[in-house]
Design a protein around this motif. Structure first.
Motif, mmCIF file in Angstrom:
data_model
loop_
_atom_site.group_PDB
_atom_site.id
_atom_site.type_symbol
_atom_site.label_atom_id
_atom_site.label_comp_id
_atom_site.label_asym_id
_atom_site.label_seq_id
_atom_site.Cartn_x
_atom_site.Cartn_y
_atom_site.Cartn_z
ATOM 1 N N PRO A 80 0.811 -1.224 0.000
ATOM 2 C CA PRO A 80 0.000 0.000 0.000
ATOM 3 C C PRO A 80 0.842 1.271 0.000
ATOM 4 N N ALA A 81 2.083 1.184 0.446
ATOM 5 C CA ALA A 81 2.923 2.375 0.518
ATOM 6 C C ALA A 81 3.526 2.726 -0.833
ATOM 7 N N LEU A 82 3.164 1.950 -1.840
ATOM 8 C CA LEU A 82 3.721 2.175 -3.168
ATOM 9 C C LEU A 82 3.468 3.590 -3.675
ATOM 10 N N MET A 83 2.216 4.058 -3.507
ATOM 11 C CA MET A 83 1.866 5.366 -4.040
ATOM 12 C C MET A 83 2.624 6.488 -3.340
ATOM 13 N N THR A 84 3.063 6.219 -2.108
ATOM 14 C CA THR A 84 3.771 7.239 -1.346
ATOM 15 C C THR A 84 5.150 7.518 -1.938
ATOM 16 N N THR A 85 5.708 6.546 -2.648
ATOM 17 C CA THR A 85 7.025 6.790 -3.248
ATOM 18 C C THR A 85 6.946 7.886 -4.304
ATOM 19 N N LEU A 86 5.779 8.030 -4.943
ATOM 20 C CA LEU A 86 5.687 8.909 -6.115
ATOM 21 C C LEU A 86 6.020 10.352 -5.768
ATOM 22 N N ASP A 87 5.542 10.817 -4.618
ATOM 23 C CA ASP A 87 5.872 12.170 -4.213
ATOM 24 C C ASP A 87 6.786 12.223 -2.999
ATOM 25 N N GLY A 88 6.785 11.115 -2.218
ATOM 26 C CA GLY A 88 7.592 11.113 -0.999
ATOM 27 C C GLY A 88 9.076 11.150 -1.300
ATOM 28 N N TYR A 89 9.501 10.317 -2.253
ATOM 29 C CA TYR A 89 10.934 10.257 -2.535
ATOM 30 C C TYR A 89 11.449 11.558 -3.150
ATOM 31 N N PRO A 90 10.705 12.135 -4.123
ATOM 32 C CA PRO A 90 11.146 13.450 -4.629
ATOM 33 C C PRO A 90 11.243 14.499 -3.521
ATOM 34 N N MET A 91 10.323 14.469 -2.570
ATOM 35 C CA MET A 91 10.418 15.411 -1.447
ATOM 36 C C MET A 91 11.711 15.195 -0.688
ATOM 37 N N ALA A 92 12.025 13.906 -0.441
ATOM 38 C CA ALA A 92 13.244 13.605 0.305
ATOM 39 C C ALA A 92 14.465 14.102 -0.468
ATOM 40 N N ARG A 93 14.447 13.979 -1.785
ATOM 41 C CA ARG A 93 15.600 14.412 -2.568
ATOM 42 C C ARG A 93 15.746 15.919 -2.573
ATOM 43 N N LYS A 94 14.599 16.610 -2.354
ATOM 44 C CA LYS A 94 14.685 18.061 -2.251
ATOM 45 C C LYS A 94 15.133 18.504 -0.860
#
Lengths: 172, 512
Positions: free
Chosen positions: B91-105
């Motif tokens: 279920p956490a799959l969709m969280t990668t879509l915006d979560g990881y870019p946020m982390a990279r910022k």
């Protein structure tokens, strides 16, 4: 011919459903009887399985990425190790067999041999301490258990004694 | 008001030291299980069931422990999604879509905090939904006779396939396979052995705990072995945590997303067979369609983190509604929870609310308490779990395998069960390679007996007249829904599934 895996899978499914119908026909009727009986439901399920299998054969998906043969051997070997583990567990005891099986899996998952041995022993003793000594689960006993039991029991009784002497003196 | 009174009684049950302790342990373990890639709520709960069982915990504490793990895993899944771009669970799959870019910022801390709060909001309101909706559903459930139950089980299987899998035929096959496995053993109605092949060990049937642990936990180990210890996902980059309190403006901006995500997720959870993955998927895509005016989604928009996290946690609560009220699980993990209840000789369904109100309301109260514990663990203490992510799978997976063996051996002490579990592990691996979903198999093994029993009971009452199955308006309605639920995805799926399949590439088909 592409998509052979799914077609083969569908054929296996058909075979299984045929097997089910055959075995269901062999079910002995009992003297207790309800209108439907014990045979009908399995046959219906077998029919659904057969229909699904036919659909899979007719419209197969793309071929999955099967691992290279070496990896298949890898999985087969791990399976054999786990079967051996299950067989030897009652005789060799939990600690020894788990350390060996855990070390094997750790090694195959990419640890260096020495690391893997340490990992196996740590996993085995860790589970033993948590599950048997703390939670009181019954694990298969074995010849080496006393090596762990003795210091742990000593420590526990030591702590208990210290605790009692502290609370005892505190009360007076 | 009845519900509130019962809830108060529930708090009296939940507020014992033992139950609070179990909830705390469950939340903690659950967050770890969710955060570690490769372990999701269903296999996490599956590993822990035998433990709860052999510890001899009574029903309420055991259920509190395991549902805390379930809720905890829903929280924890986001941590590795955000930091490593590897979903900790499906279920956490969709969280990668915006979560990881946020982390990279450089906003990893904010992303974790926002998603933690969104998780809390989703789970908190879904638990309220459970309080009010479950008793209503129970009233409906009292109208159910054997024929209606049979139709309901069919409905659960029919709708499960359309959403859980990309291939309807394979979902149907999986359900039939599970039902066939459930047939093994002595027939409960007439006492004759079926499909036992003369093997005495099969007379008792196949224990569903053995099947669950084999299919979910062991097959995961085989997947890791196949990939040489890397699992399905790749790509690790170290990310700095940053501040872990979200700015108020970000909270204000995301509050609407959380509300919509919660509502959609809850509905998705209540529907039989859908579960949390669908909840977060719907929440994210709805939010994107509604709010993505400047094309910021997918590039680190906090709303894209808040919506799916609220969605998957709300779905987790929603999925408990049909499980408790009807005895029909709404997702993979609730199927596993149902297995545990059955193992403790408690049958969920309308009678559960009458005969064991302490179990139901104690559980719900514990969920409220657990939610606050999880909020505390997941915002201020999140650094602790971040560190745990560093355990490499080459040590983790052997431990998972060994704990699975311990759990099953602890229940029965039987080598035969261990062999059956290995067979299920290998079988599960093959099915996953072939993209056959495992959740219908488990549901079949679990519900097969009940399904057949209700069918035969209905036909006994009608003295063999098949038309009794379609006699009441309720059963006609359920059959209609089942047929629509099976056929609709075949049509709509052309639009809907490519997207899901696109994002769900590399996904173990395990459900939630």
């Amino acid at each position: 011919m592409k998509q052979i895996s799914d077609r083969f899978f569908g054929i296996v499914g058909l075979a299984v459903s045929a097997l089910m119908v055959w075995r269901a026909s062999l079910i002995q009727e009992s003297f207790i009887q309800d209108p439907l009986g014990p045979k009908a439901f399995p046959v219906v399920i077998a029919a659904i399985m057969a229909l699904a299998s036919i659909a899979i054969i007719l419209r197969p998906d793309e071929e999955p990425d099967w691992p290279v043969p070496g990896k298949l051997v890898e999985i087969g070997a791990s399976m054999i190790v786990l079967i051996a583990y299950a067989q030897f567990l009652p005789e060799a005891g939990f600690v020894i067999s788990t350390a060996l099986a855990g070390a094997y899996l750790a090694w195959r998952l990419g640890s260096r041999p020495l690391e893997a041995c340490v990992a196996g022993v740590v996993i085995s003793i860790g589970i033993y301490l948590v599950f048997k000594k703390t939670l009181g689960l019954s694990l298969a006993g074995g010849p080496l258990d006393f090596v762990i039991d003795y210091p742990v029991d000593l420590m526990v009784s030591g702590i208990a004694a210290a605790y009692h002497s502290l609370t005892g003196s505190g009360g007076q | 008001m009845d519900s509130l009174q019962s809830l108060a009684d529930g708090f009296a049950i939940a507020l014992t030291w033992q139950n609070l302790g179990l909830a705390l342990i469950g939340c903690f373990l659950g967050t770890i299980i969710g955060a570690l890639p490769g372990l999701g709520p269903s296999n996490g709960v599956a590993i822990l069931i035998p433990l709860a069982f052999s510890l001899g915990l009574p029903a309420t504490p055991a259920l509190i422990l395991l549902t805390s793990v379930y809720y905890g895993a829903m929280y924890g899944g986001r941590i590795s999604s955000i930091l490593l771009n590897i979903p900790g669970d499906e279920p956490a799959l969709m969280t990668t879509l915006d979560g990881y870019p946020m982390a990279r910022k450089g906003q990893a801390g904010e992303a974790l905090a926002i998603s933690g709060i969104a998780s809390f909001v989703g789970a908190f309101f879904a638990t309220w939904g459970l309080v009010f909706l479950a008793p209503q559903l129970v009233k409906v459930a009292l109208l159910f006779g054997p024929a209606e139950y049979f139709a309901l089980f069919t409905l659960a299987f029919a709708t499960l396939g359309g959403i859980a899998s990309r291939n309807q035929a394979k979902a149907a096959f999986a359900a039939a396979l599970g039902l066939a496995i459930a047939m093994i053993g002595v027939d409960g109605q007439t006492g004759v052995p079926r499909f036992t092949f003369g093997e005495v060990h099969f007379y008792d049937g196949i224990d569903f705990l053995v099947a669950i642990v084999g299919l979910f936990a062991l097959s995961e180990v085989f997947i890791f072995l196949e990939h040489g210890g890397k699992g399905d996902a790749k790509g690790e980059t170290k990310v700095k945590l940053g501040r872990i309190t979200p700015p108020a403006s970000m909270l204000r901006e995301t509050s609407g997303s959380m509300a919509r995500g919660t509502l959609l997720g809850f509905i998705a959870g209540v529907l039989p067979g859908a579960g949390a993955s669908l909840g977060s998927f719907i929440a994210y895509s709805f939010e994107k369609r509604l709010k993505d005016r400047n094309g910021t989604f997918g590039k680190g928009d906090p709303r894209g983190v808040a919506a799916p996290e609220a969605g998957n946690n709300a779905a987790a609560g929603g999925a408990l509604v049909p499980m408790l009220a009807l005895g029909v699980p709404g997702s993979g993990t609730t199927a596993v929870l149902l297995a545990m209840l059955l193992a403790l000789n408690i049958t969920p369904g309308p009678l559960l609310f009458q005969n064991n109100p302490d179990v139901v309301w104690g559980l719900i109260a514990a969920l409220f308490i657990g939610n606050f514990m999880l909020l505390a663990m997941n915002i201020p203490m999140v650094g602790l779990f971040v560190r745990l992510l560093l355990i490499p799978p080459r040590y983790l997976m052997p431990a998972v395998a060994m704990i699975s063996f311990v759990g099953i051996y602890g229940i029965s002490g039987s080598t035969f069960d261990l062999m059956v579990m290995i067979a299920f592990g290998v079988g599960g691996w093959v099915l996953r390679k072939l993209d056959v979903p495992l959740v219908p198999v488990i549901m079949g093994v679990l519900l097969g007996d009940q399904m057949e029993k209700n069918l035969r009971r209905a036909l006994t009452i009608s003295d063999g007249d098949i038309s009794t199955l379609f006699a009441s308006p309720l059963s006609i309605g359920l059959w209609t829904l089942a047929i629509v639920g099976f056929i609709l995805p075949l049509i709509v799926g052309r639009y809907f599934r490519p997207k899901l399949a696109d994002t769900a590439k590399n996904e173990p088909n395990i459900g939630d």
